[in-house]
Design a protein around this motif. Sequence first.
Motif, short mmCIF file in Angstrom:
data_model
loop_
_atom_site.label_atom_id
_atom_site.label_comp_id
_atom_site.label_asym_id
_atom_site.label_seq_id
_atom_site.Cartn_x
_atom_site.Cartn_y
_atom_site.Cartn_z
N VAL A 28 0.88 -1.16 0.00
CA VAL A 28 0.00 0.00 0.00
C VAL A 28 0.92 1.22 0.00
O VAL A 28 1.78 1.36 0.88
N GLY A 29 0.79 2.06 -1.00
CA GLY A 29 1.67 3.21 -1.09
C GLY A 29 3.12 2.85 -1.29
O GLY A 29 4.02 3.57 -0.84
N HIS A 36 3.42 -0.82 7.42
CA HIS A 36 2.45 0.13 7.96
C HIS A 36 2.06 -0.25 9.39
O HIS A 36 2.00 0.62 10.28
N ASP A 132 -6.29 3.59 13.38
CA ASP A 132 -5.72 4.75 14.07
C ASP A 132 -5.88 4.59 15.58
O ASP A 132 -6.06 5.57 16.30
N LEU A 242 -7.43 0.99 0.67
CA LEU A 242 -6.29 1.51 1.44
C LEU A 242 -5.34 2.30 0.55
O LEU A 242 -4.84 3.36 0.95
N GLU A 243 -5.09 1.80 -0.64
CA GLU A 243 -4.21 2.49 -1.58
C GLU A 243 -4.77 3.87 -1.93
O GLU A 243 -4.04 4.86 -1.98
N TRP A 246 -4.29 6.27 0.91
CA TRP A 246 -2.88 6.66 1.03
C TRP A 246 -2.51 7.68 -0.04
O TRP A 246 -1.86 8.69 0.24
N GLU A 247 -2.92 7.41 -1.27
CA GLU A 247 -2.58 8.29 -2.38
C GLU A 247 -3.20 9.68 -2.21
O GLU A 247 -2.63 10.68 -2.67
N ASN A 249 -3.56 11.14 0.62
CA ASN A 249 -3.09 11.67 1.91
C ASN A 249 -4.23 11.73 2.93
O ASN A 249 -4.31 12.66 3.74
N ALA A 251 -4.99 8.80 4.80
CA ALA A 251 -4.85 7.51 5.50
C ALA A 251 -4.90 7.72 7.00
O ALA A 251 -3.93 8.19 7.60
N TRP A 253 -4.67 5.76 9.46
CA TRP A 253 -3.74 4.96 10.26
C TRP A 253 -2.32 5.53 10.24
O TRP A 253 -1.47 5.09 11.01
N LYS A 254 -2.05 6.50 9.39
CA LYS A 254 -0.70 7.09 9.31
C LYS A 254 -0.53 8.06 10.47
O LYS A 254 -0.72 9.26 10.33
#
Length: 256
Positions: A28-29, A36, A132, A242-243, A246-247, A249, A251, A253-254
Amino acid sequence: MKVVILAGGFGTRLAEYTDVIPKPMVEVGGRPILWHIMNIYASHGYNEFIVALGYKGEVIKEYFLNYYSVNSDFTVDLKNGGIEHIHKKPVDWKVSLIDTGLSTMTGGRLKRLKEYIGDETFMLTYGDGVADVNIGDVINYHREHGKMATVTAVHPAARFGELVVSDEQDVLSFKEKPQTTQGWINGGFFVLEPEFLDLIDSDSTVLEETPLEKAAAMGEMKCYYHDSFWQCMDTVRDRNLLEDLWEKNKAPWKVW
């Protein structure tokens, strides 16, 4: 406190990827989902990992053996074989990669790690789910209640849009694929006492059956409610979701 990650399953519902690599290495990403998950824990100060390997475990071993070469530019001196990593970003993780058998069940994999876990409280999660979740709060809750096991309870993501309709058939609200507010499921992110391992009989023991059922029947399991973001990666559709987050910005969970 050590973090155990179950990463040995076959991942059959992601066969488009897992014919070649194990599920925790699906990206993912541009990074494996395993990376991750580890970052979630590391962002809360927990960076000692024990990864239970099985199916295509050698791929995960190779990734960590070559971690800096994979994740940075480098120069190779072909005269003497020396390697110089360029703009290397050191990662303060200790990662133990343990082969727990090709066909061992989830409980059996955990039991095989007993000597590496030792006699201390430890954390456990699956190699395919991100959230998260506040790891520190889960640990504090576990310590407060004093039971053998804590499981993080989550709301599963809905597969379809949710309509709220009046008696007159007017659509009052429309939510595109919200997390359901009905029911809680096992979201991983466990905190466990070492005696929990004594509830596991053998390699054929499924974690989600006998051991967790016994702990619950003994009154030794509590749940930590996490009503924010959680998502597993069971299918290509899950991975693409999920991708996309992430793409964009976005996400959740980041947290690092």
